[in-house]
Write an enzyme that holds these catalytic residues in place. Structure first.
Site, PDB file in Angstrom:
ATOM      1  NE  ARG A 127     -73.991 -56.259 -49.689  1.00 33.21           N
ATOM      2  CZ  ARG A 127     -74.930 -56.708 -48.862  1.00 33.21           C
ATOM      3  NH1 ARG A 127     -75.988 -55.968 -48.606  1.00 33.21           N
ATOM      4  NH2 ARG A 127     -74.799 -57.875 -48.299  1.00 33.21           N
ATOM      5  CD  GLN A 131     -77.724 -62.100 -48.963  1.00 36.35           C
ATOM      6  OE1 GLN A 131     -76.961 -61.766 -49.876  1.00 36.35           O
ATOM      7  NE2 GLN A 131     -78.082 -61.274 -48.003  1.00 36.35           N
ATOM      8  CG  ASP A 138     -76.772 -60.784 -40.550  1.00 34.60           C
ATOM      9  OD1 ASP A 138     -75.902 -60.365 -41.343  1.00 34.60           O
ATOM     10  OD2 ASP A 138     -77.813 -61.341 -40.922  1.00 34.60           O
ATOM     11  NE  ARG A 147     -73.050 -54.806 -41.187  1.00 38.71           N
ATOM     12  CZ  ARG A 147     -74.107 -55.539 -41.467  1.00 38.71           C
ATOM     13  NH1 ARG A 147     -74.041 -56.844 -41.411  1.00 38.71           N
ATOM     14  NH2 ARG A 147     -75.251 -54.971 -41.791  1.00 38.71           N
ATOM     15  NE  ARG A 184     -84.226 -67.581 -46.912  1.00 41.23           N
ATOM     16  CZ  ARG A 184     -83.295 -66.632 -46.735  1.00 41.23           C
ATOM     17  NH1 ARG A 184     -83.652 -65.444 -46.321  1.00 41.23           N
ATOM     18  NH2 ARG A 184     -82.018 -66.887 -46.980  1.00 41.23           N
TER      19      ARG A 184
HETATM   20  C1  S3P Z   1     -79.163 -63.467 -45.262  1.00 41.70           C
HETATM   21  C2  S3P Z   1     -77.957 -64.073 -45.321  1.00 41.70           C
HETATM   22  C3  S3P Z   1     -76.717 -63.447 -44.848  1.00 41.70           C
HETATM   23  C4  S3P Z   1     -76.976 -62.257 -43.953  1.00 41.70           C
HETATM   24  C5  S3P Z   1     -78.054 -61.364 -44.471  1.00 41.70           C
HETATM   25  C6  S3P Z   1     -79.334 -62.138 -44.665  1.00 41.70           C
HETATM   26  C7  S3P Z   1     -80.328 -64.182 -45.803  1.00 41.70           C
HETATM   27  O1  S3P Z   1     -75.996 -63.026 -45.983  1.00 41.70           O
HETATM   28  O2  S3P Z   1     -75.797 -61.515 -43.757  1.00 41.70           O
HETATM   29  O3  S3P Z   1     -78.292 -60.322 -43.553  1.00 41.70           O
HETATM   30  O4  S3P Z   1     -81.472 -63.790 -45.500  1.00 41.70           O
HETATM   31  O5  S3P Z   1     -80.138 -65.164 -46.523  1.00 41.70           O
HETATM   32  P1  S3P Z   1     -74.998 -64.056 -46.700  1.00 41.70           P
HETATM   33  O6  S3P Z   1     -75.746 -65.314 -46.847  1.00 41.70           O
HETATM   34  O7  S3P Z   1     -74.678 -63.459 -48.033  1.00 41.70           O
HETATM   35  O8  S3P Z   1     -73.823 -64.147 -45.786  1.00 41.70           O
END
Ligand code: S3P
Length: 456
Positions: free
Chosen positions: A148, A193, A338, A369, A26
Protein backbone atom coordinates in the site's frame (compact mmCIF):
# COMPACT_ATOMS: atom_id res chain seq x y z
CA UNK A 1 -12.41 -20.81 7.14
CA UNK A 2 -15.18 -21.55 4.64
CA UNK A 3 -18.76 -20.70 5.55
CA UNK A 4 -22.03 -21.61 3.89
CA UNK A 5 -24.93 -19.18 4.13
CA UNK A 6 -28.46 -20.38 3.47
CA UNK A 7 -30.55 -17.38 2.45
CA UNK A 8 -33.83 -16.61 4.07
CA UNK A 9 -34.01 -16.37 7.84
CA UNK A 10 -34.57 -12.91 9.26
CA UNK A 11 -31.78 -11.10 11.04
CA UNK A 12 -33.25 -9.18 13.94
CA UNK A 13 -32.85 -8.28 17.58
CA UNK A 14 -30.65 -6.11 19.75
CA UNK A 15 -26.89 -6.27 19.60
CA UNK A 16 -23.61 -4.55 20.35
CA UNK A 17 -20.70 -4.57 17.97
CA UNK A 18 -16.97 -4.58 18.81
CA UNK A 19 -15.35 -1.29 19.72
CA UNK A 20 -14.44 1.13 16.97
CA UNK A 21 -11.18 0.21 15.30
CA UNK A 22 -10.32 3.76 14.16
CA UNK A 23 -10.93 5.16 17.62
CA UNK A 24 -9.11 2.31 19.35
CA UNK A 25 -5.90 2.90 17.35
CA UNK A 26 -5.96 6.57 18.31
CA UNK A 27 -6.84 6.13 21.97
CA UNK A 28 -4.18 3.44 22.43
CA UNK A 29 -1.59 5.80 20.97
CA UNK A 30 -2.84 8.61 23.19
CA UNK A 31 -2.79 6.35 26.27
CA UNK A 32 0.76 5.15 25.57
CA UNK A 33 1.97 8.73 25.07
CA UNK A 34 0.03 10.27 27.97
CA UNK A 35 1.61 11.44 31.19
CA UNK A 36 0.11 9.08 33.79
CA UNK A 37 -2.38 6.27 33.89
CA UNK A 38 -5.15 5.69 31.36
CA UNK A 39 -7.86 3.04 31.49
CA UNK A 40 -9.55 1.88 28.30
CA UNK A 41 -12.55 -0.43 28.23
CA UNK A 42 -14.36 -2.07 25.31
CA UNK A 43 -11.27 -2.07 23.13
CA UNK A 44 -12.01 -4.36 20.19
CA UNK A 45 -10.00 -7.55 20.12
CA UNK A 46 -9.60 -7.07 16.36
CA UNK A 47 -6.26 -8.05 14.94
CA UNK A 48 -5.57 -4.56 13.56
CA UNK A 49 -5.90 -2.97 16.98
CA UNK A 50 -3.69 -5.66 18.52
CA UNK A 51 -1.03 -4.67 15.99
CA UNK A 52 -1.13 -1.10 17.28
CA UNK A 53 -0.95 -2.27 20.91
CA UNK A 54 2.00 -4.57 20.30
CA UNK A 55 3.84 -1.94 18.23
CA UNK A 56 3.32 0.58 21.04
CA UNK A 57 4.57 -2.03 23.52
CA UNK A 58 7.83 -2.05 21.56
CA UNK A 59 8.45 1.63 22.35
CA UNK A 60 6.90 1.88 25.82
CA UNK A 61 8.71 1.44 29.12
CA UNK A 62 6.31 0.98 32.03
CA UNK A 63 3.29 0.43 29.77
CA UNK A 64 5.03 -2.17 27.60
CA UNK A 65 4.04 -5.37 29.47
CA UNK A 66 0.34 -4.41 29.76
CA UNK A 67 0.15 -3.46 26.09
CA UNK A 68 1.95 -6.63 25.03
CA UNK A 69 -0.26 -8.83 27.22
CA UNK A 70 -3.40 -7.23 25.82
CA UNK A 71 -2.13 -7.54 22.26
CA UNK A 72 -1.57 -11.28 22.60
CA UNK A 73 -4.79 -11.96 24.48
CA UNK A 74 -7.36 -14.51 23.31
CA UNK A 75 -9.96 -12.52 21.35
CA UNK A 76 -12.84 -14.80 22.31
CA UNK A 77 -12.24 -14.61 26.03
CA UNK A 78 -15.68 -14.35 27.63
CA UNK A 79 -14.85 -11.74 30.24
CA UNK A 80 -13.08 -9.59 27.76
CA UNK A 81 -9.91 -8.95 29.77
CA UNK A 82 -9.81 -5.70 27.89
CA UNK A 83 -10.39 -7.46 24.61
CA UNK A 84 -14.14 -7.56 24.60
CA UNK A 85 -15.77 -8.26 21.30
CA UNK A 86 -19.50 -8.10 20.95
CA UNK A 87 -21.20 -9.24 24.11
CA UNK A 88 -21.09 -8.36 27.71
CA UNK A 89 -21.65 -11.70 29.36
CA UNK A 90 -24.17 -11.01 32.14
CA UNK A 91 -22.42 -10.62 35.45
CA UNK A 92 -18.96 -10.48 33.91
CA UNK A 93 -16.47 -7.76 34.64
CA UNK A 94 -15.08 -5.91 31.65
CA UNK A 95 -11.50 -5.45 32.73
CA UNK A 96 -10.02 -2.20 31.51
CA UNK A 97 -6.64 -2.09 29.85
CA UNK A 98 -4.56 0.10 32.12
CA UNK A 99 -1.69 1.90 30.48
CA UNK A 100 0.95 3.76 32.50
CA UNK A 101 2.16 6.41 30.08
CA UNK A 102 5.38 8.35 30.54
CA UNK A 103 4.59 11.10 28.06
CA UNK A 104 5.67 11.47 24.49
CA UNK A 105 9.23 12.12 25.65
CA UNK A 106 9.12 8.86 27.65
CA UNK A 107 8.91 6.61 24.58
CA UNK A 108 11.93 4.34 24.38
CA UNK A 109 14.06 3.23 21.44
CA UNK A 110 12.52 0.13 19.83
CA UNK A 111 14.55 -3.04 20.10
CA UNK A 112 12.61 -4.72 17.29
CA UNK A 113 10.77 -3.82 14.11
CA UNK A 114 7.25 -2.57 14.82
CA UNK A 115 4.91 -4.97 13.04
CA UNK A 116 1.65 -3.31 12.00
CA UNK A 117 0.24 -6.54 10.52
CA UNK A 118 -2.60 -5.76 8.11
CA UNK A 119 -3.34 -2.33 9.58
CA UNK A 120 -2.80 0.71 7.38
CA UNK A 121 -4.11 2.96 10.11
CA UNK A 122 -1.59 1.57 12.62
CA UNK A 123 1.31 2.13 10.25
CA UNK A 124 0.38 5.64 9.19
CA UNK A 125 -0.57 6.88 12.66
CA UNK A 126 2.51 5.33 14.27
CA UNK A 127 4.68 6.92 11.58
CA UNK A 128 3.43 10.29 12.88
CA UNK A 129 4.38 9.34 16.44
CA UNK A 130 7.76 7.82 15.62
CA UNK A 131 8.65 10.77 13.38
CA UNK A 132 9.15 12.88 16.50
CA UNK A 133 10.85 10.27 18.72
CA UNK A 134 14.64 10.73 18.60
CA UNK A 135 15.27 7.14 17.56
CA UNK A 136 15.60 4.87 14.59
CA UNK A 137 12.48 2.77 14.13
CA UNK A 138 11.26 0.40 11.45
CA UNK A 139 7.55 0.00 10.72
CA UNK A 140 6.61 -3.09 8.75
CA UNK A 141 3.55 -5.22 8.04
CA UNK A 142 2.07 -8.11 6.09
CA UNK A 143 2.18 -8.51 2.31
CA UNK A 144 -1.02 -6.51 1.77
CA UNK A 145 0.21 -3.60 3.90
CA UNK A 146 3.64 -3.61 2.27
CA UNK A 147 1.90 -3.13 -1.09
CA UNK A 148 0.00 0.00 0.00
CA UNK A 149 1.17 3.56 -0.72
CA UNK A 150 3.23 5.14 2.07
CA UNK A 151 4.69 8.20 0.30
CA UNK A 152 1.52 10.05 1.19
CA UNK A 153 2.52 9.89 4.86
CA UNK A 154 6.32 9.90 4.45
CA UNK A 155 6.32 13.13 2.43
CA UNK A 156 4.71 15.47 5.00
CA UNK A 157 6.66 13.91 7.88
CA UNK A 158 9.91 14.47 5.95
CA UNK A 159 8.86 18.08 5.38
CA UNK A 160 8.54 18.39 9.18
CA UNK A 161 12.13 17.18 9.58
CA UNK A 162 11.96 13.40 10.03
CA UNK A 163 14.24 11.10 8.08
CA UNK A 164 12.04 8.48 6.40
CA UNK A 165 13.12 5.87 3.91
CA UNK A 166 10.62 3.67 2.11
CA UNK A 167 10.94 0.76 -0.26
CA UNK A 168 9.96 2.68 -3.40
CA UNK A 169 7.04 4.27 -1.62
CA UNK A 170 6.14 1.17 0.37
CA UNK A 171 6.79 -0.23 3.83
CA UNK A 172 9.02 -1.03 5.60
CA UNK A 173 9.33 2.57 6.74
CA UNK A 174 12.75 3.34 8.24
CA UNK A 175 12.30 6.38 10.41
CA UNK A 176 14.93 8.59 12.03
CA UNK A 177 12.81 10.81 14.21
CA UNK A 178 13.17 13.94 16.27
CA UNK A 179 13.49 17.72 15.95
CA UNK A 180 10.25 18.32 14.06
CA UNK A 181 8.98 21.74 13.02
CA UNK A 182 5.39 22.55 12.12
CA UNK A 183 4.29 22.89 8.50
CA UNK A 184 1.14 23.70 6.56
CA UNK A 185 0.26 20.69 4.45
CA UNK A 186 -2.58 20.33 1.99
CA UNK A 187 -3.28 16.59 1.68
CA UNK A 188 -3.71 15.53 -1.94
CA UNK A 189 -6.29 12.82 -1.30
CA UNK A 190 -8.79 13.09 1.55
CA UNK A 191 -7.42 10.64 4.12
CA UNK A 192 -7.93 10.63 7.87
CA UNK A 193 -4.90 8.43 8.34
CA UNK A 194 -2.48 10.93 6.83
CA UNK A 195 -4.23 13.86 8.51
CA UNK A 196 -3.93 12.10 11.86
CA UNK A 197 -0.27 11.18 11.35
CA UNK A 198 0.54 14.85 10.72
CA UNK A 199 -1.50 15.96 13.73
CA UNK A 200 0.20 13.40 16.01
CA UNK A 201 3.58 14.63 14.74
CA UNK A 202 2.43 18.24 15.24
CA UNK A 203 1.71 17.58 18.92
CA UNK A 204 5.47 17.08 19.35
CA UNK A 205 6.80 19.69 16.90
CA UNK A 206 7.96 23.31 17.23
CA UNK A 207 5.46 25.88 15.97
CA UNK A 208 2.10 25.40 14.35
CA UNK A 209 1.20 22.36 12.23
CA UNK A 210 -1.72 22.72 9.85
CA UNK A 211 -3.39 20.12 7.65
CA UNK A 212 -5.70 21.33 4.90
CA UNK A 213 -8.13 18.67 3.73
CA UNK A 214 -9.57 18.58 0.19
CA UNK A 215 -12.76 17.07 1.67
CA UNK A 216 -13.83 16.21 5.23
CA UNK A 217 -12.74 12.86 6.66
CA UNK A 218 -13.36 11.14 10.01
CA UNK A 219 -12.36 13.46 12.85
CA UNK A 220 -11.59 11.12 15.77
CA UNK A 221 -8.07 12.50 16.26
CA UNK A 222 -9.28 16.09 16.46
CA UNK A 223 -12.06 15.20 18.90
CA UNK A 224 -9.72 13.27 21.20
CA UNK A 225 -7.09 16.02 21.24
CA UNK A 226 -9.77 18.59 22.07
CA UNK A 227 -11.29 16.40 24.80
CA UNK A 228 -7.83 16.04 26.36
CA UNK A 229 -7.49 19.82 26.47
CA UNK A 230 -5.13 20.08 23.50
CA UNK A 231 -4.67 23.15 21.31
CA UNK A 232 -6.63 22.20 18.22
CA UNK A 233 -7.97 24.85 15.86
CA UNK A 234 -10.56 24.17 13.17
CA UNK A 235 -10.98 26.81 10.47
CA UNK A 236 -12.91 25.55 7.47
CA UNK A 237 -10.88 22.76 5.94
CA UNK A 238 -7.75 23.67 7.94
CA UNK A 239 -6.94 21.81 11.17
CA UNK A 240 -4.05 23.07 13.31
CA UNK A 241 -2.24 21.81 16.40
CA UNK A 242 0.84 22.81 18.32
CA UNK A 243 3.03 21.14 20.94
CA UNK A 244 0.99 19.60 23.74
CA UNK A 245 1.53 16.90 26.33
CA UNK A 246 -1.72 15.38 27.55
CA UNK A 247 -2.44 13.52 30.77
CA UNK A 248 -3.89 10.01 31.18
CA UNK A 249 -7.62 9.49 30.68
CA UNK A 250 -10.40 6.93 31.14
CA UNK A 251 -12.72 6.06 28.25
CA UNK A 252 -14.95 3.31 26.89
CA UNK A 253 -14.57 2.67 23.16
CA UNK A 254 -17.94 3.01 21.38
CA UNK A 255 -19.15 0.30 19.00
CA UNK A 256 -17.76 0.53 15.47
CA UNK A 257 -20.31 1.98 13.00
CA UNK A 258 -18.40 0.41 10.11
CA UNK A 259 -18.83 -3.04 11.67
CA UNK A 260 -22.48 -2.24 12.46
CA UNK A 261 -22.97 -1.48 8.75
CA UNK A 262 -22.85 -5.19 7.89
CA UNK A 263 -25.54 -6.00 10.45
CA UNK A 264 -27.66 -3.05 9.29
CA UNK A 265 -27.36 -4.44 5.75
CA UNK A 266 -28.34 -7.94 6.88
CA UNK A 267 -31.43 -6.58 8.67
CA UNK A 268 -32.39 -4.43 5.66
CA UNK A 269 -32.06 -7.43 3.33
CA UNK A 270 -34.29 -9.54 5.52
CA UNK A 271 -36.79 -6.70 6.06
CA UNK A 272 -36.50 -6.91 9.82
CA UNK A 273 -35.90 -4.65 12.76
CA UNK A 274 -32.54 -4.26 14.47
CA UNK A 275 -31.27 -2.21 17.40
CA UNK A 276 -27.58 -1.58 17.97
CA UNK A 277 -26.58 -0.29 21.41
CA UNK A 278 -23.48 1.60 22.54
CA UNK A 279 -22.62 2.57 19.00
CA UNK A 280 -20.30 5.39 17.94
CA UNK A 281 -22.49 8.07 16.37
CA UNK A 282 -19.81 10.42 15.06
CA UNK A 283 -21.38 12.07 11.99
CA UNK A 284 -18.17 11.67 9.95
CA UNK A 285 -18.78 7.91 10.13
CA UNK A 286 -22.50 7.75 9.45
CA UNK A 287 -22.89 9.07 5.94
CA UNK A 288 -23.64 5.50 4.89
CA UNK A 289 -26.98 5.86 6.68
CA UNK A 290 -27.83 8.75 4.31
CA UNK A 291 -26.98 6.57 1.33
CA UNK A 292 -29.05 3.74 2.82
CA UNK A 293 -31.97 6.15 3.30
CA UNK A 294 -31.86 6.86 -0.46
CA UNK A 295 -31.95 3.10 -0.98
CA UNK A 296 -35.09 2.79 1.15
CA UNK A 297 -33.57 1.79 4.50
CA UNK A 298 -34.90 3.92 7.35
CA UNK A 299 -32.86 4.30 10.52
CA UNK A 300 -33.05 6.41 13.65
CA UNK A 301 -30.29 7.29 16.07
CA UNK A 302 -30.22 8.62 19.60
CA UNK A 303 -27.13 10.05 21.27
CA UNK A 304 -26.91 8.95 24.92
CA UNK A 305 -23.46 9.99 26.09
CA UNK A 306 -19.99 11.16 25.10
CA UNK A 307 -16.68 9.35 25.36
CA UNK A 308 -13.56 11.47 24.85
CA UNK A 309 -15.48 13.80 22.56
CA UNK A 310 -17.26 11.00 20.68
CA UNK A 311 -21.09 10.81 20.66
CA UNK A 312 -22.33 7.33 21.61
CA UNK A 313 -25.85 5.92 21.57
CA UNK A 314 -28.39 3.71 19.88
CA UNK A 315 -29.13 3.02 16.24
CA UNK A 316 -32.45 1.54 15.21
CA UNK A 317 -33.11 0.02 11.80
CA UNK A 318 -36.75 -0.04 10.64
CA UNK A 319 -38.06 -3.03 8.68
CA UNK A 320 -37.15 -2.27 5.06
CA UNK A 321 -39.95 -2.81 2.54
CA UNK A 322 -37.58 -3.08 -0.45
CA UNK A 323 -34.22 -1.83 -1.70
CA UNK A 324 -33.76 0.85 -4.39
CA UNK A 325 -30.74 1.44 -6.62
CA UNK A 326 -28.56 4.46 -5.85
CA UNK A 327 -26.17 7.03 -7.33
CA UNK A 328 -23.25 7.92 -5.11
CA UNK A 329 -21.23 11.03 -5.99
CA UNK A 330 -17.42 11.26 -5.78
CA UNK A 331 -17.73 13.90 -3.04
CA UNK A 332 -19.44 11.33 -0.79
CA UNK A 333 -16.75 8.64 -1.11
CA UNK A 334 -14.36 9.76 1.70
CA UNK A 335 -17.20 9.58 4.23
CA UNK A 336 -18.30 6.06 3.19
CA UNK A 337 -14.88 4.70 2.27
CA UNK A 338 -15.21 1.57 4.43
CA UNK A 339 -18.90 0.92 3.72
CA UNK A 340 -18.77 0.79 -0.08
CA UNK A 341 -18.35 -3.01 -0.24
CA UNK A 342 -21.54 -3.39 1.79
CA UNK A 343 -23.46 -0.66 -0.07
CA UNK A 344 -22.48 -2.13 -3.43
CA UNK A 345 -23.68 -5.60 -2.44
CA UNK A 346 -26.99 -4.10 -1.31
CA UNK A 347 -27.23 -2.22 -4.60
CA UNK A 348 -26.92 -5.55 -6.43
CA UNK A 349 -29.88 -6.84 -4.43
CA UNK A 350 -31.98 -3.85 -5.62
CA UNK A 351 -33.52 -3.49 -9.06
CA UNK A 352 -31.85 -1.05 -11.44
CA UNK A 353 -28.36 0.30 -12.05
CA UNK A 354 -26.31 1.84 -9.28
CA UNK A 355 -23.12 3.85 -9.67
CA UNK A 356 -20.41 4.75 -7.16
CA UNK A 357 -18.47 7.57 -8.83
CA UNK A 358 -14.83 8.46 -8.15
CA UNK A 359 -14.11 5.54 -5.85
CA UNK A 360 -10.47 5.06 -7.00
CA UNK A 361 -9.14 5.15 -3.41
CA UNK A 362 -10.67 1.71 -2.98
CA UNK A 363 -7.96 0.32 -5.25
CA UNK A 364 -5.36 0.87 -2.49
CA UNK A 365 -7.21 -0.54 0.50
CA UNK A 366 -6.56 -3.96 2.11
CA UNK A 367 -7.16 -5.30 -1.39
CA UNK A 368 -8.11 -3.64 -4.69
CA UNK A 369 -11.62 -3.38 -3.36
CA UNK A 370 -13.09 -1.89 -6.50
CA UNK A 371 -12.18 -4.97 -8.53
CA UNK A 372 -12.90 -7.31 -5.61
CA UNK A 373 -16.45 -6.00 -5.18
CA UNK A 374 -17.25 -6.36 -8.87
CA UNK A 375 -15.70 -9.84 -8.91
CA UNK A 376 -17.58 -10.90 -5.77
CA UNK A 377 -20.88 -9.84 -7.34
CA UNK A 378 -20.04 -11.66 -10.58
CA UNK A 379 -18.96 -14.80 -8.68
CA UNK A 380 -22.37 -14.90 -7.04
CA UNK A 381 -24.21 -14.59 -10.34
CA UNK A 382 -24.77 -10.82 -10.42
CA UNK A 383 -23.49 -8.16 -12.81
CA UNK A 384 -21.07 -5.36 -11.94
CA UNK A 385 -18.00 -3.70 -13.42
CA UNK A 386 -15.32 -1.07 -12.92
CA UNK A 387 -15.29 1.92 -15.31
CA UNK A 388 -12.15 3.94 -14.54
CA UNK A 389 -12.65 5.00 -10.93
CA UNK A 390 -16.38 4.24 -10.97
CA UNK A 391 -18.08 1.08 -9.75
CA UNK A 392 -21.19 0.14 -11.69
CA UNK A 393 -23.62 -2.34 -10.17
CA UNK A 394 -26.34 -3.67 -12.45
CA UNK A 395 -28.77 -4.89 -9.78
CA UNK A 396 -31.32 -7.67 -9.99
CA UNK A 397 -30.10 -9.90 -7.18
CA UNK A 398 -27.55 -12.65 -6.63
CA UNK A 399 -28.02 -16.28 -7.66
CA UNK A 400 -25.65 -17.74 -5.05
CA UNK A 401 -22.48 -19.77 -5.51
CA UNK A 402 -18.97 -19.41 -4.27
CA UNK A 403 -16.89 -16.27 -3.59
CA UNK A 404 -13.60 -15.47 -1.86
CA UNK A 405 -12.66 -12.81 0.66
CA UNK A 406 -9.23 -12.33 -0.92
CA UNK A 407 -7.88 -11.76 2.59
CA UNK A 408 -9.95 -8.59 2.96
CA UNK A 409 -12.08 -8.41 6.11
CA UNK A 410 -14.67 -6.03 4.71
CA UNK A 411 -15.08 -8.12 1.55
CA UNK A 412 -15.64 -11.24 3.68
CA UNK A 413 -18.36 -9.54 5.72
CA UNK A 414 -20.03 -7.85 2.73
CA UNK A 415 -20.26 -11.18 0.90
CA UNK A 416 -21.65 -13.01 3.93
CA UNK A 417 -24.26 -10.31 4.66
CA UNK A 418 -25.33 -10.11 1.00
CA UNK A 419 -25.69 -13.89 0.85
CA UNK A 420 -28.70 -13.62 3.16
CA UNK A 421 -30.58 -12.04 0.25
CA UNK A 422 -29.33 -14.37 -2.50
CA UNK A 423 -31.60 -16.77 -4.42
CA UNK A 424 -29.48 -19.78 -3.54
CA UNK A 425 -26.87 -20.84 -0.97
CA UNK A 426 -23.52 -19.05 -0.89
CA UNK A 427 -20.10 -20.27 0.22
CA UNK A 428 -17.50 -17.73 1.23
CA UNK A 429 -13.88 -18.81 1.38
CA UNK A 430 -11.49 -17.00 3.74
CA UNK A 431 -14.17 -15.81 6.14
CA UNK A 432 -11.76 -15.84 9.11
CA UNK A 433 -10.35 -12.46 8.04
CA UNK A 434 -13.49 -10.81 9.40
CA UNK A 435 -11.58 -10.90 12.72
CA UNK A 436 -9.32 -8.13 11.42
CA UNK A 437 -12.06 -5.69 12.44
CA UNK A 438 -15.01 -7.76 13.75
CA UNK A 439 -14.04 -10.78 15.86
CA UNK A 440 -17.15 -12.90 16.31
CA UNK A 441 -18.88 -11.61 13.16
CA UNK A 442 -20.21 -15.00 12.03
CA UNK A 443 -21.36 -15.87 15.57
CA UNK A 444 -23.08 -12.49 15.95
CA UNK A 445 -24.92 -12.79 12.66
CA UNK A 446 -25.95 -16.36 13.52
CA UNK A 447 -27.21 -15.29 16.93
CA UNK A 448 -29.37 -12.66 15.21
CA UNK A 449 -30.97 -15.38 13.10
CA UNK A 450 -28.83 -15.89 9.99
CA UNK A 451 -28.22 -19.46 8.86
CA UNK A 452 -24.43 -19.79 8.60
CA UNK A 453 -22.55 -23.06 8.78
CA UNK A 454 -18.80 -23.20 9.26
CA UNK A 455 -17.57 -25.84 6.78
CA UNK A 456 -13.84 -25.91 7.41
C1 S3P B 1 -9.15 5.17 8.75
C2 S3P B 1 -9.29 5.94 7.65
C3 S3P B 1 -9.70 5.41 6.34
C4 S3P B 1 -10.33 4.05 6.45
C5 S3P B 1 -9.59 3.13 7.36
C6 S3P B 1 -9.47 3.74 8.74
C7 S3P B 1 -8.69 5.81 9.99
O1 S3P B 1 -8.56 5.34 5.53
O2 S3P B 1 -10.46 3.45 5.18
O3 S3P B 1 -10.27 1.90 7.47
O4 S3P B 1 -8.84 5.21 11.07
O5 S3P B 1 -8.18 6.93 9.93
P1 S3P B 1 -8.11 6.62 4.67
O6 S3P B 1 -8.17 7.76 5.60
O7 S3P B 1 -6.71 6.35 4.22
O8 S3P B 1 -9.10 6.69 3.56
Amino acid sequence: MRVRITPGPTVEGTVRVPGDKSIAHRWLILAATARGRSALVDLPGSLDVRSTASSLAGVSGKAGPALEAWASNDPSSAEGHGSTWNVRVPGSVVTPLEVEGEGRAGLIAPTRDLDCGNAGTAMRLLAGVMASAPYHSVLTGDGSLRARPMDRVAEPLRAMGAGIETDEGHAPLRIDGGGLVGITYPTEVPTAQVKSAILFAGLDADGLTTVVEPAPTRDHTERAIRALGGPILLEGSAISVSRFQHDGFDAAVPGDPSSAAFLVAAAAISGSELTIDDLGLNPTRLHYLEVLARMGVRTERRIEREELGEPVGQLWVAPCPGLRSVRVEASEIPLIIDEIPMLAMLAQLANGDSRFSGAGELKVKESDRLTAIAQGIIDLGGHAGVEGDDLVVVGGGLDGGRAVSGGDHRMAMALIAAAIGARGPVEVEGAEVAAVSFPGFVETLSRLGASIEVLA
